[in-house]
Design a protein around this motif. Structure first.
Motif, short mmCIF file in Angstrom:
data_model
loop_
_atom_site.label_atom_id
_atom_site.label_comp_id
_atom_site.label_asym_id
_atom_site.label_seq_id
_atom_site.Cartn_x
_atom_site.Cartn_y
_atom_site.Cartn_z
N GLU A 1 28.58 -1.82 30.36
CA GLU A 1 27.16 -1.63 30.06
C GLU A 1 26.46 -2.98 29.95
O GLU A 1 25.31 -3.13 30.36
CB GLU A 1 26.99 -0.83 28.76
CG GLU A 1 27.17 0.65 29.02
CD GLU A 1 27.16 1.48 27.75
OE1 GLU A 1 27.17 0.89 26.66
OE2 GLU A 1 27.14 2.72 27.86
N ALA A 2 27.20 -3.96 29.42
CA ALA A 2 26.61 -5.30 29.30
C ALA A 2 26.35 -5.91 30.67
O ALA A 2 25.44 -6.70 30.85
CB ALA A 2 27.53 -6.20 28.49
N LYS A 3 27.18 -5.51 31.65
CA LYS A 3 26.95 -5.99 33.02
C LYS A 3 25.67 -5.42 33.60
O LYS A 3 25.20 -5.84 34.64
CB LYS A 3 28.11 -5.56 33.93
CG LYS A 3 29.35 -6.37 33.79
CD LYS A 3 30.31 -6.14 34.97
CE LYS A 3 30.61 -4.67 35.18
NZ LYS A 3 31.70 -4.44 36.13
N GLY A 4 25.15 -4.39 32.95
CA GLY A 4 23.91 -3.80 33.41
C GLY A 4 24.09 -2.52 34.21
O GLY A 4 23.16 -2.03 34.82
N LEU A 5 25.33 -1.98 34.22
CA LEU A 5 25.54 -0.72 34.95
C LEU A 5 24.78 0.41 34.26
O LEU A 5 24.69 0.46 33.04
CB LEU A 5 27.03 -0.37 34.96
CG LEU A 5 27.95 -1.24 35.82
CD1 LEU A 5 29.31 -0.59 35.91
CD2 LEU A 5 27.36 -1.41 37.20
N ARG A 6 24.26 1.29 35.07
CA ARG A 6 23.60 2.47 34.51
C ARG A 6 24.64 3.35 33.84
O ARG A 6 25.79 3.38 34.24
CB ARG A 6 22.95 3.27 35.65
CG ARG A 6 21.88 2.48 36.33
CD ARG A 6 20.57 3.00 35.86
NE ARG A 6 19.51 2.18 36.40
CZ ARG A 6 18.47 2.69 37.05
NH1 ARG A 6 18.43 3.99 37.24
NH2 ARG A 6 17.52 1.90 37.46
N ARG A 7 24.18 4.15 32.86
CA ARG A 7 25.11 4.97 32.11
C ARG A 7 25.83 5.98 33.00
O ARG A 7 27.02 6.22 32.85
CB ARG A 7 24.36 5.71 31.00
CG ARG A 7 25.23 6.03 29.83
CD ARG A 7 24.38 6.49 28.66
NE ARG A 7 25.20 7.13 27.63
CZ ARG A 7 25.88 6.48 26.72
NH1 ARG A 7 25.89 5.18 26.70
NH2 ARG A 7 26.58 7.14 25.81
N ASN A 8 25.10 6.54 33.97
CA ASN A 8 25.73 7.53 34.85
C ASN A 8 26.82 6.89 35.71
O ASN A 8 27.86 7.49 35.97
CB ASN A 8 24.68 8.18 35.75
CG ASN A 8 23.89 9.21 34.98
OD1 ASN A 8 24.40 9.80 34.03
ND2 ASN A 8 22.64 9.39 35.36
N ARG A 9 26.54 5.65 36.13
CA ARG A 9 27.53 4.96 36.94
C ARG A 9 28.75 4.59 36.09
O ARG A 9 29.88 4.71 36.55
CB ARG A 9 26.90 3.70 37.52
CG ARG A 9 27.72 3.09 38.63
CD ARG A 9 26.97 1.91 39.24
NE ARG A 9 27.88 1.10 40.01
CZ ARG A 9 28.24 1.37 41.25
NH1 ARG A 9 27.74 2.45 41.84
NH2 ARG A 9 29.08 0.59 41.91
N VAL A 10 28.48 4.17 34.85
CA VAL A 10 29.58 3.88 33.93
C VAL A 10 30.42 5.14 33.76
O VAL A 10 31.65 5.10 33.79
CB VAL A 10 29.03 3.42 32.55
CG1 VAL A 10 30.16 3.32 31.55
CG2 VAL A 10 28.32 2.10 32.69
N LEU A 11 29.75 6.27 33.63
CA LEU A 11 30.45 7.54 33.46
C LEU A 11 31.34 7.82 34.67
O LEU A 11 32.52 8.13 34.53
CB LEU A 11 29.43 8.67 33.27
CG LEU A 11 29.98 10.03 32.88
CD1 LEU A 11 30.40 10.01 31.42
CD2 LEU A 11 28.96 11.12 33.10
N ARG A 12 30.75 7.66 35.86
CA ARG A 12 31.50 7.99 37.07
C ARG A 12 32.65 7.04 37.31
O ARG A 12 33.77 7.44 37.60
CB ARG A 12 30.58 7.94 38.28
CG ARG A 12 29.89 9.24 38.60
CD ARG A 12 29.45 9.28 40.05
NE ARG A 12 28.76 8.07 40.45
CZ ARG A 12 27.45 7.84 40.27
NH1 ARG A 12 26.74 8.77 39.69
NH2 ARG A 12 26.90 6.72 40.67
N ARG A 13 32.36 5.72 37.17
CA ARG A 13 33.33 4.73 37.58
C ARG A 13 34.36 4.38 36.50
O ARG A 13 35.48 4.01 36.80
CB ARG A 13 32.63 3.45 38.02
CG ARG A 13 31.74 3.65 39.22
CD ARG A 13 32.59 3.83 40.46
NE ARG A 13 33.32 2.62 40.77
CZ ARG A 13 32.94 1.75 41.68
NH1 ARG A 13 31.87 1.97 42.39
NH2 ARG A 13 33.64 0.66 41.91
N HIS A 14 33.94 4.43 35.25
CA HIS A 14 34.82 3.91 34.20
C HIS A 14 35.31 4.99 33.25
O HIS A 14 36.45 4.96 32.82
CB HIS A 14 34.10 2.82 33.40
CG HIS A 14 33.75 1.63 34.22
ND1 HIS A 14 34.60 0.56 34.35
CD2 HIS A 14 32.67 1.35 34.96
CE1 HIS A 14 34.05 -0.34 35.15
NE2 HIS A 14 32.87 0.11 35.53
N VAL A 15 34.44 5.92 32.90
CA VAL A 15 34.82 6.88 31.88
C VAL A 15 35.73 7.96 32.45
O VAL A 15 36.81 8.22 31.93
CB VAL A 15 33.56 7.51 31.23
CG1 VAL A 15 33.98 8.58 30.25
CG2 VAL A 15 32.75 6.44 30.54
#
Lengths: 580, 313
Positions: B216-230
């Motif tokens: 998130e600190a890198k600036g990724l959108r929450r949805n992208r964080v969800l898809r790619r990381h979570v």
């Protein structure tokens, strides 16, 4: 001064629930959780439905062949079945059997499972390995399958129903208790109890069982709806209950054959099953969330340290003032605002106001304020303290200048210079009078000498006076006399006396401490005065607690008299250097 | 990896051996002479003796056990007392209906369950989250057999959209699916609710970790964080709960098949139990046990495939 404040990081998540026992604040929160309210409502609904059937004196077995398969009406609230029996009366009676069987099953299998779990967790051996294998084996198969087989083998009565579900449930308790026991068995307090001679049974009963009890209770509340569902399925299949006992599942099975003509026979009891499972599911979820560690250990310690309400922590540094507000449930808010050097209470209050705004909390909600600061330390480090004088015993004028005869470790012995002393030798005054190290008087104090000292003090415009006489830690009489005399002659001046600041032997250390205390005291007292009066005006109801540099907290009164104790977090090297 | 595999295979073999042994003993512990069950009220001592000889129950127990094991290996599970056909052929005839139901139910449980769980976790603390979790708790509390009855009533009787009973014409896929929908919904509802709750808490746990803060600190959108990381990190507990739910589906199908009169393994098992048809019970339990063991085995393997850390352990 308009302090610009940044609300840096706000954690405000209602899902974070700490794993404490619900306390005053938590019970309030739990009761405001909509899921909990719904769960309580389901319990209430079942109780009311059963109570009304009892009040109306309904008989679940009375047949009325003139009113078979009657739809719901004012007389028959849930209709009647093919024998004209009142479905509502049967639903209410079913509550007794279904909830009774479920409760009995949970209690028995919970007790047996806990016992097996404790044993398999505590002991080793071939038998234990066999029991473990058996538990794992049963766990591998679905509870309903085991229940069907066991109920078929044991026959149709309520005892066999309880045992059939119990066989499926015991390993579910035992395996959890076993793993808890295994982790507890390695803790130091178990080792300690063993060393004190406690036997295995005492260890289990007094030390392990109380620590797994919470888990067993949570498990029970989670498994209760499962047991209700299992019992309903088994009695629906006609297994485990005598045909004449109206459990909910059995009534639904009766209704299944009449489903085209009289669907209400099955619908009512189904609603009861849903209500009952929902009631326990909703409350069970909450009890489970309460026990899931959502915090790391540090946060938990911080949270469990407080009773309830909000706690405020403030650290006033040289550059920034940090404020942290912690709520009873573990939510917290942090702000950082610039320190206002002229009047530090301004920056303090600006930060506090911001954090309270962010949390939507008023001053009167705060239950505890803790304040740490580097005000005193900074005054010392920056040489920015009050102009002060020292009064000491004749012959001891140069104690401060001489200091200890060594160089701080790590310093270059050729390059190091002694730091400037807070009181120059010109402002050190000597009074005749001498005490011995056991406190007895060798030479009486000559207060008349002080007359001249007062004149000098006046002309040199000192703001604070330190009094440190030889062996005052053993007998404070002389120091007190001097202090009283100065107090009378120079009313309002801040006086620090060594027997209050640091009553220990070693002249240099005691003198330095007393002088430093005098040095920072005017700044600190004015700061505290402004701060406390402002906070009181804003509606704060509790006293501020000040962090001592050596740990622990002191009240504002003490901090004002002995700010030396409040050199908060002086780096060790700095302080030791100053004491040289 | 190969060692781990061998270890797991060995465990499966041991479990199966224990299972068939337990079944063998349990069936023989149940009171009542099977010959009497078959012959009913007209049994004479001679008839009983001849039937006992037929069944092999006059042999010593160890002999019976060995015969039983040999039978298992050759696929001979004995004869059903009631129908006189082999238990194996009965089980085989009923299996397809249960496999269909379990597959459909599994899809209906996993897909909506995981999606709802991700959604609730993404919006945790909000009203949507509360709504989903409330619905899930309600869905968990409805017994499958009662839900089945309600569905039958609504969509077969009141609205004649779906057939009332049976498993459908095996040669007609459309008919099979029409017969499958209601029971699949009935059996999947509870499991979907459980999967959604597990997914949600897995998502929440991952959201609390440092690498998410970094993302998130890198600036990724929450949805992208969800898809790619979570999702990748939250999927592990979902896999293991899915295996458990598949097994739960199998056992839930027992009751639902009875409600919908589907000719599956579950209803066969229940009818065998109520009729005390021991060879058939034995066969059903063995088939159930085999599938449960194999599902657990597959879940174990997929677990270590999804998480490299498990492989090392």
């Amino acid at each position: 001064m308009g302090a610009e404040t940044v609300v840096k990081h706000v954690i405000d998540d209602p899902n974070i629930v700490s794993d404490m026992e619900p306390r005053r604040g938590q019970i309030h929160r739990v009761l405001h959780n909509p899921l909990v309210l719904a769960g309580l409502f389901c319990h209430l609904a079942i109780a009311v439905l059963v109570a009304m059937a009892w009040v109306r004196g309904l008989d679940p077995f009375a047949q009325n062949l003139r009113a078979t398969m009657a739809p719901p009406s004012i007389e028959f609230w849930a209709g009647t079945d093919h024998l004209g029996r009142d479905v509502y009366a049967r639903m209410a009676a079913g509550a007794r059997y279904s909830i009774g069987v479920a409760t009995a099953t949970i209690l028995i299998s919970g007790a047996v499972g806990t016992l097996i779990g404790l044993m398999t967790g505590m002991f080793r051996g071939r038998l234990i390995r066999l029991v473990n294998a058996a538990l794992d084996f049963i766990m591998a198969f679905p509870a309903l399958m085991i229940g069907v087989l066991a109920a078929a083998a044991l026959g149709n009565n309520l005892t066999s129903m309880v045992s059939a579900i119990g066989i499926a449930l015991v390993p579910r308790f035992a395996l959890v208790v076993r793993s808890e026991t295994l982790s507890i068995a390695n803790r130091p307090y178990i080792e300690a109890a063993r060393l004190l001679g406690a036997g295995n049974s005492r260890l289990l009963a007094r030390h392990v069982l109380p620590n797994v009890a919470g888990t067993v209770i949570v498990l029970s509340s989670l498994y209760l709806p499962l047991v209700i569902a299992l019992e309903a399925s088994l009695s629906f299949l006609g297994l485990g209950v005598p045909p004449d006992v109206p459990t909910w599942g059995r009534i639904i099975a009766d209704g299944q054959e009449l489903f085209v003509l009289a669907p209400w026979v099955s619908i009512g009891p189904g609603v009861m099953i849903v209500l009952a499972s929902l009631a326990f599911n909703l409350l069970g979820t909450v009890s489970a969330t309460c026990s899931i560690p959502a915090f790391d250990a540090e946060d938990r310690a911080m949270v469990s340290d407080r009773q309830s309400g909000y706690a405020l922590g403030v650290d006033v540094g040289g550059t920034f003032t940090d404020v942290c507000l912690v709520a009873a449930d573990g939510r917290f808010w942090i702000t950082k605002s610039p320190t206002t050097p002229k009047d530090r209470s301004e920056g303090f209050l600006a930060g506090v106001r911001d954090v309270l705004d962010a949390a939507g909390v008023g001053f009167s909600d705060i239950e505890r304020v803790m304040h740490g600061t580097t005000v005193a330390t900074n005054a010392i480090l920056e040489g920015d303290g009050a102009r002060c004088a020292l009064i000491t015993t004749s012959g001891f004028r140069y104690v401060l200048e001489l200091g200890r005869h060594d160089v701080p470790r790590g310093e270059n012995i050729f390059a190091w210079t002694k730091p400037r002393r807070p009181v120059p030798p010109e402002l050190v005054f000597e009074v005749p009078g001498r005490l011995s190290s056991d406190g007895s008087e060798l030479q009486p104090l000559d207060v008349s000498e002080c007359e001249d000292i007062i004149k000098d003090l006046r002309s040199s415009k000192v703001e604070a006076v330190a009094v440190c006489l030889l062996h005052a830690y053993a007998n404070p009489e002389h120091e007190r006399e001097v202090a009283e005399f100065i107090e009378e002659s120079l009313p309002g001046i801040a006086i620090s006396v060594s027997h209050e600041v640091l009553p220990v032997f070693r002249e240099y250390e005691r003198t330095m401490a007393t002088v430093l205390n005098a040095y920072v005291r005017p700044g600190v007292s004015s700061y505290l005065l402004a701060l406390e009066s402002n906070l009181k005006e804003l509606g704060l109801l509790v006293p501020v607690m000040y962090m001592q540099s050596g740990g622990g907290v002191i009240s504002g009164e003490v901090a004002g008299v002995r700010p030396f104790k409040w050199r908060s977090r002086v780096p060790r090297r700095v302080s030791s250097e100053l004491l040289r | 990896m190969v060692e781990v595999l061998l270890l797991r295979v060995r465990r499966v073999a041991v479990t199966l051996l224990v299972l068939v042994t337990v079944v063998f003993i349990a069936v023989r512990l149940v009171p009542g002479n099977p010959a009497l069950v078959i012959l009913g009220d007209y049994a004479t001592p001679e008839l009983i003796a001849s039937v006992e000889q037929d069944l092999g129950v006059d042999q010593p127990l160890w002999r019976q056990y060995l015969d039983f094991l040999r039978g298992l290996l050759t696929g001979d599970l004995g004869y059903s007392y009631r129908t006189r056909s082999t238990a194996a052929s009965l089980v085989l005839a009923h299996i397809p209906y249960t496999i269909q139901l379990a597959t459909a139910g599994f899809l209906l449980a996993v897909v909506p369950g995981v999606l709802a769980g991700l959604f609730a976790g993404r919006w945790h603390g909000s009203r949507r989250d509360l709504g989903i979790m409330g619905t899930a708790t309600l869905a968990m509390s409805i017994p499958a057999f009662w839900l089945g009855l309600l569905l039958l009533f609504m969509f077969s009787l009141v609205l004649p959209w779906f057939p009332l009973a049976g498993g459908g014409d095996p040669s007609n896929p459309a008919d099979i699916i029409r017969h499958l929908i209601l029971p699949a919904v009935a059996v999947a509802t509870r499991e979907a609710a459980i999967i959604s709750r597990v997914t949600r808490s897995a998502v929440l746990e991952v959201f609390g970790q440092d690498f998410i803060t970094t993302a998130e600190a890198k600036g990724l959108r929450r949805n992208r964080v969800l898809r790619r990381h979570v999702v990748r990190n939250a999927i592990l507990p979902v896999i293991s709960i899915s295996a458990i739910q598949l097994i739960a589906l199998l056992s839930g199908s027992m009751v639902v098949e009875v409600v919908f009169s589907r000719p599956g393994l579950g209803s066969l098992f229940i009818s065998a139990v109520t009729a005390r048809d021991f060879p058939l019970i034995q066969a059903c339990v063995i088939v159930f046990g085999l599938s449960v063991t194999l599902i657990n085995f597959a879940a174990d393997l997929s677990y270590s495939a999804a998480d490299p850390r498990v492989r090392a352990a």
